[in-house]
Write an enzyme that holds these catalytic residues in place. Structure first.
Site, PDB file in Angstrom:
ATOM      1  N   ASP A   1      -8.043  -3.132  20.282  1.00  0.00           N
ATOM      2  CA  ASP A   1      -8.962  -2.024  20.558  1.00  0.00           C
ATOM      3  C   ASP A   1     -10.391  -2.536  20.587  1.00  0.00           C
ATOM      4  O   ASP A   1     -10.716  -3.519  19.906  1.00  0.00           O
ATOM      5  CB  ASP A   1      -8.839  -0.941  19.481  1.00  0.00           C
ATOM      6  CG  ASP A   1      -7.555  -0.129  19.595  1.00  0.00           C
ATOM      7  OD1 ASP A   1      -6.998  -0.039  20.701  1.00  0.00           O
ATOM      8  OD2 ASP A   1      -7.130   0.432  18.577  1.00  0.00           O
TER       9      ASP A   1
ATOM     10  N   ASP B   1      -5.315   3.800  25.673  1.00  0.00           N
ATOM     11  CA  ASP B   1      -5.505   5.057  24.940  1.00  0.00           C
ATOM     12  C   ASP B   1      -6.186   6.107  25.814  1.00  0.00           C
ATOM     13  O   ASP B   1      -5.803   7.279  25.804  1.00  0.00           O
ATOM     14  CB  ASP B   1      -6.341   4.822  23.679  1.00  0.00           C
ATOM     15  CG  ASP B   1      -5.698   3.857  22.703  1.00  0.00           C
ATOM     16  OD1 ASP B   1      -4.452   3.803  22.654  1.00  0.00           O
ATOM     17  OD2 ASP B   1      -6.442   3.155  22.000  1.00  0.00           O
TER      18      ASP B   1
END
Length: 158
Positions: free
Chosen positions: A112, A130
């Site tokens: 991330d 995401d």
């Protein structure tokens, strides 16, 4: 799976994986680059859980849930009305799920790097997969509100 869904899923997956390789090349783990001070930064982390780091260090369970989600999405792909918005929605969700699934399978975590702070709240760090999943879900909720969650062809068996 129709060609449009497959194209969107493939493009999403490629963009996701390229962005993760690039962030690893640019930043060391846990390093951060302020892009817009006090609002947006690139902050490379490894997420060992799911959204908001729930189920931390439960990689086999998260992989299983992701595979089940893909089967469910595949089933709903054929139940929903076929149109451009729904094709994009399913393609984004499939591409995003597979992008994060690849990370979990290969590394045991998801890479991330998007970090936003809005009104003093530091949102959970996320990635392109995401974003794709969230946009896909929003588009499908919209389709449900419009009554596009079923084909108009009554002769089709479900």
């Amino acid at each position: 799976m129709n060609r449009k869904i497959l194209t969107v899923a493939s493009l999403t997956l490629i963009l996701d994986q390229i962005s993760k390789v690039l962030i690893e090349a640019i930043l060391e783990l846990n390093a951060e680059i302020q892009v817009i001070p006090n609002f947006f930064s690139l902050h490379y982390i490894n997420n060992y859980g799911a959204a908001w780091s729930i189920m931390d260090n439960q990689t086999p369970l998260i992989i299983t849930i992701s595979l089940i989600a893909l089967v469910i999405i595949y089933r709903f792909m054929y139940a929903f009305k076929t149109n451009q918005r729904n094709n994009i929605a399913f393609g984004l969700m499939v591409g995003g799920l597979i992008g994060n699934l690849i990370d979990r399978w290969l590394f045991g975590y998801v890479r991330d790097f998007f970090d936003f702070r809005i009104f003093q709240y530091d949102y959970p760090i996320f990635n392109i997969a995401d974003i794709a999943i969230v946009i896909g879900v929003i588009l499908l909720f919209y389709a449900i509100l419009k009554g596009e969650d079923h084909h108009e062809d009554s002769s089709r068996t479900k």
